[in-house]
Write a protein that holds these residues in place. Structure first.
Motif, PDB file in Angstrom:
ATOM      1  N   LYS A   1     -10.674  18.008  29.251  1.00  0.00           N
ATOM      2  CA  LYS A   1     -10.175  18.504  30.525  1.00  0.00           C
ATOM      3  C   LYS A   1      -8.720  18.117  30.732  1.00  0.00           C
ATOM      4  CE  LYS A   1     -14.596  18.703  32.750  1.00  0.00           C
ATOM      5  NZ  LYS A   1     -15.376  18.438  33.890  1.00  0.00           N
ATOM      6  N   GLY A   2      -8.335  16.936  30.285  1.00  0.00           N
ATOM      7  CA  GLY A   2      -6.978  16.463  30.461  1.00  0.00           C
ATOM      8  C   GLY A   2      -5.957  17.240  29.661  1.00  0.00           C
ATOM      9  N   LYS A   3      -6.410  17.981  28.646  1.00  0.00           N
ATOM     10  CA  LYS A   3      -5.480  18.711  27.797  1.00  0.00           C
ATOM     11  C   LYS A   3      -4.735  19.802  28.551  1.00  0.00           C
ATOM     12  CE  LYS A   3      -7.844  17.865  23.476  1.00  0.00           C
ATOM     13  NZ  LYS A   3      -6.968  16.959  22.831  1.00  0.00           N
ATOM     14  N   SER A   4      -5.260  20.277  29.655  1.00  0.00           N
ATOM     15  CA  SER A   4      -4.578  21.317  30.420  1.00  0.00           C
ATOM     16  C   SER A   4      -3.725  20.724  31.535  1.00  0.00           C
ATOM     17  CB  SER A   4      -5.592  22.314  30.969  1.00  0.00           C
ATOM     18  OG  SER A   4      -6.556  21.641  31.728  1.00  0.00           O
ATOM     19  N   THR A   5      -3.505  19.432  31.482  1.00  0.00           N
ATOM     20  CA  THR A   5      -2.647  18.738  32.426  1.00  0.00           C
ATOM     21  C   THR A   5      -1.229  18.709  31.871  1.00  0.00           C
ATOM     22  OG1 THR A   5      -4.487  17.356  33.147  1.00  0.00           O
ATOM     23  CG2 THR A   5      -2.272  16.535  33.585  1.00  0.00           C
ATOM     24  N   VAL A   6      -0.245  18.939  32.738  1.00  0.00           N
ATOM     25  CA  VAL A   6       1.147  18.948  32.304  1.00  0.00           C
ATOM     26  C   VAL A   6       1.971  18.041  33.210  1.00  0.00           C
ATOM     27  CG1 VAL A   6       3.185  20.377  31.875  1.00  0.00           C
ATOM     28  CG2 VAL A   6       0.908  21.316  31.457  1.00  0.00           C
ATOM     29  N   PHE A   7       2.847  17.285  32.587  1.00  0.00           N
ATOM     30  CA  PHE A   7       3.770  16.392  33.284  1.00  0.00           C
ATOM     31  C   PHE A   7       5.164  17.003  33.163  1.00  0.00           C
ATOM     32  CE2 PHE A   7       6.191  12.184  32.228  1.00  0.00           C
ATOM     33  CZ  PHE A   7       6.833  12.191  33.445  1.00  0.00           C
TER      34      PHE A   7
ATOM     35  N   GLY B   1      -5.007  23.798  39.103  1.00  0.00           N
ATOM     36  CA  GLY B   1      -3.837  24.300  39.823  1.00  0.00           C
ATOM     37  C   GLY B   1      -3.247  23.318  40.821  1.00  0.00           C
ATOM     38  N   SER B   2      -3.923  22.202  41.046  1.00  0.00           N
ATOM     39  CA  SER B   2      -3.405  21.210  41.984  1.00  0.00           C
ATOM     40  C   SER B   2      -2.279  20.418  41.338  1.00  0.00           C
ATOM     41  CB  SER B   2      -4.519  20.275  42.452  1.00  0.00           C
ATOM     42  OG  SER B   2      -4.987  19.496  41.363  1.00  0.00           O
ATOM     43  N   ARG B   3      -1.502  19.751  42.178  1.00  0.00           N
ATOM     44  CA  ARG B   3      -0.367  18.964  41.712  1.00  0.00           C
ATOM     45  C   ARG B   3      -0.312  17.626  42.424  1.00  0.00           C
ATOM     46  NH1 ARG B   3       4.724  23.206  41.650  1.00  0.00           N
ATOM     47  NH2 ARG B   3       3.983  24.430  39.880  1.00  0.00           N
ATOM     48  N   LEU B   4       0.256  16.664  41.704  1.00  0.00           N
ATOM     49  CA  LEU B   4       0.630  15.384  42.287  1.00  0.00           C
ATOM     50  C   LEU B   4       2.104  15.199  41.964  1.00  0.00           C
ATOM     51  CD1 LEU B   4      -2.363  13.108  41.203  1.00  0.00           C
ATOM     52  CD2 LEU B   4      -1.890  13.995  43.489  1.00  0.00           C
ATOM     53  N   ILE B   5       2.879  14.797  42.957  1.00  0.00           N
ATOM     54  CA  ILE B   5       4.312  14.600  42.759  1.00  0.00           C
ATOM     55  C   ILE B   5       4.635  13.128  42.977  1.00  0.00           C
ATOM     56  CG2 ILE B   5       6.626  15.220  43.563  1.00  0.00           C
ATOM     57  CD1 ILE B   5       5.438  17.928  44.413  1.00  0.00           C
ATOM     58  N   GLY B   6       5.446  12.590  42.087  1.00  0.00           N
ATOM     59  CA  GLY B   6       5.800  11.183  42.134  1.00  0.00           C
ATOM     60  C   GLY B   6       5.071  10.413  41.050  1.00  0.00           C
ATOM     61  N   VAL B   7       5.440   9.152  40.877  1.00  0.00           N
ATOM     62  CA  VAL B   7       4.819   8.308  39.861  1.00  0.00           C
ATOM     63  C   VAL B   7       3.357   8.090  40.220  1.00  0.00           C
ATOM     64  CG1 VAL B   7       4.867   6.049  38.747  1.00  0.00           C
ATOM     65  CG2 VAL B   7       7.016   7.181  39.343  1.00  0.00           C
TER      66      VAL B   7
END
Length: 85
Positions: A1-7, A64-70
């Motif tokens: 699941k983490g593979k579709s996560t982008v930083f 499709g959700s996002r987290l912004i910041g460290v």
């Protein structure tokens, strides 16, 4: 699941460097996309412009959700359902 996560980040972003440092030995597997085109050209790359990235670091997840910041490794682990080793 983490593979579709982008930083998404930028080479001159202090917070992005802080985020990368949390990954220590796993840095080469970090799903990182550089948003700045170059030192002399601080315009957003097409990849980041197309995703409407407005702050760094930005984490975008499969849903499709996002987290912004460290983010902490624990928060990323919970969001991606990837275990921390």
């Amino acid at each position: 699941k983490g593979k579709s996560t982008v930083f998404y980040g930028a080479f001159d972003c202090e917070h992005c460097e802080t985020q990368k440092e949390l990954f220590t030995d796993g840095i080469e597997r970090l799903p990182y996309v550089e948003c700045q085109q170059g030192i002399d050209d601080l315009a957003l790359s097409d990849a980041c412009q197309g995703r409407n990235i407005t702050g760094y670091p930005t984490w975008e997840f499969a849903d499709g959700s996002r987290l912004i910041g460290v983010q902490t490794l624990k928060a990323l682990s919970e969001k991606t359902e990837c275990k921390i080793f």
